[in-house]
Design an enzyme around this catalytic site. Structure first.
Site, short mmCIF file in Angstrom:
data_model
loop_
_atom_site.label_atom_id
_atom_site.label_comp_id
_atom_site.label_asym_id
_atom_site.label_seq_id
_atom_site.Cartn_x
_atom_site.Cartn_y
_atom_site.Cartn_z
N LYS A 292 1.16 -1.20 -0.12
CA LYS A 292 0.02 0.13 -0.06
C LYS A 292 0.46 0.84 -0.04
O LYS A 292 1.72 1.62 0.86
CB LYS A 292 -1.20 0.18 0.75
CG LYS A 292 -2.41 -1.41 0.97
CD LYS A 292 -3.00 -0.91 2.66
CE LYS A 292 -3.62 0.43 2.14
NZ LYS A 292 -5.18 0.08 1.30
N THR B 7 0.88 3.77 1.35
CA THR B 7 0.90 4.63 2.69
C THR B 7 2.09 4.14 3.29
O THR B 7 2.52 5.13 3.59
CB THR B 7 -0.35 4.89 3.73
OG1 THR B 7 -1.63 4.97 3.00
CG2 THR B 7 -0.80 4.42 5.31
N TYR B 8 2.39 2.92 3.21
CA TYR B 8 3.18 2.67 4.11
C TYR B 8 4.57 2.26 3.08
O TYR B 8 5.85 2.52 3.67
CB TYR B 8 3.06 0.98 4.37
CG TYR B 8 2.31 0.66 4.97
CD1 TYR B 8 2.90 1.15 6.87
CD2 TYR B 8 0.97 -0.10 5.31
CE1 TYR B 8 2.20 0.70 7.81
CE2 TYR B 8 0.56 -0.10 6.48
CZ TYR B 8 1.19 -0.10 8.21
OH TYR B 8 0.33 -0.07 9.16
N ALA B 9 4.46 2.28 1.81
CA ALA B 9 5.78 2.87 0.89
C ALA B 9 6.30 4.15 0.96
O ALA B 9 7.16 4.68 0.94
CB ALA B 9 5.58 2.38 -0.42
N ARG B 10 5.85 5.10 1.11
CA ARG B 10 6.12 6.48 1.82
C ARG B 10 7.15 6.49 2.21
O ARG B 10 7.12 7.89 3.44
CB ARG B 10 4.53 7.61 0.83
CG ARG B 10 3.99 7.53 -0.36
CD ARG B 10 2.63 7.81 -0.25
NE ARG B 10 2.07 7.67 -1.62
CZ ARG B 10 1.25 8.78 -2.14
NH1 ARG B 10 1.12 9.77 -1.92
NH2 ARG B 10 0.76 7.84 -3.18
N GLU C 228 5.78 -10.47 4.54
CA GLU C 228 6.99 -9.80 5.56
C GLU C 228 6.99 -8.23 4.59
O GLU C 228 7.08 -8.35 3.93
CB GLU C 228 8.40 -10.72 4.59
CG GLU C 228 10.16 -10.01 4.95
CD GLU C 228 10.14 -8.77 3.51
OE1 GLU C 228 11.15 -7.75 4.69
OE2 GLU C 228 9.68 -8.98 2.93
#
Length: 188
Positions: free
Chosen positions: A111, A113-116, A137
């Site tokens: 997602k 949101t997490y990648a950013r 993971e």
């Protein structure tokens, strides 16, 4: 091979138990607060992370060997959040249990949101007729601790339907992760 839409995902979940538990629409609020969304989207399904985590640690100075993996390389945590140390990773699992049809291959993407935030999720494809909880993971690529939220969206699954059914499915070849429950460590 075509990507499947929200109507197909709902039908497969409701009639064939492809996803359990199942959220037929995207959920972005819980108890009057914003959460990282989960549930059915236009062309995918956003999965939630359970509250069981295995956080990688090097306290035993072990070598990471996928053929002889030492479970002591992890610290088990059960919590609504998981703090991943800098430049480390954690394993978790989906709340949802999946039963993938014989003519479908499922791809998992992180997602945004997490990648950013520098948190990358990695999951290998869910193969035809595989079933189980998905082991997730999470890599923290930052020099700071990073937080993952249980019971909220963490990754999106895309369902690709083949033009022809495969000759041999994951179930047929008795794949080593078939029917996995909980967070599953590497098996050689």
């Amino acid at each position: 091979m075509s990507i499947k839409n929200d109507k197909w995902i709902r039908r497969m979940a409701e009639q064939h138990k492809m996803i359990e538990p199942f959220a037929p629409h995207l959920v972005s609020r819980c108890d009057e607060r914003s959460i990282i969304s989960y549930g059915t989207s236009s062309y995918g399904y956003d999965v939630r992370c359970a509250d069981e985590f295995k956080i990688f640690t090097n306290i035993n100075s072990a070598i990471v060997d996928p053929k002889q993996f030492d479970s002591k390389s992890f610290v088990d945590v059960q919590s609504d959040v998981c703090i991943i140390p800098p430049n480390s990773f954690a394993l978790a699992r989906t709340i949802e249990y999946f039963r993938i049809p014989r003519d479908v291959l499922t791809i998992c993407l992180g997602k945004s949101t997490y990648a950013r935030c520098g948190i990358i999720v990695n999951v290998t494809p869910l193969e035809p007729e595989w079933e189980g909880h998905v082991t997730l993971e999470f890599s923290n690529t930052t020099p700071l601790p990073a937080k993952i939220y249980a019971h909220e969206g963490v990754a999106q699954l895309l369902f690709l339907q083949a033009d022809d059914v495969c000759e041999t499915s994951y179930k047929d070849r008795k794949g080593k992760y078939q029917g996995q429950t909980g967070v599953t460590l590497p098996r050689a």
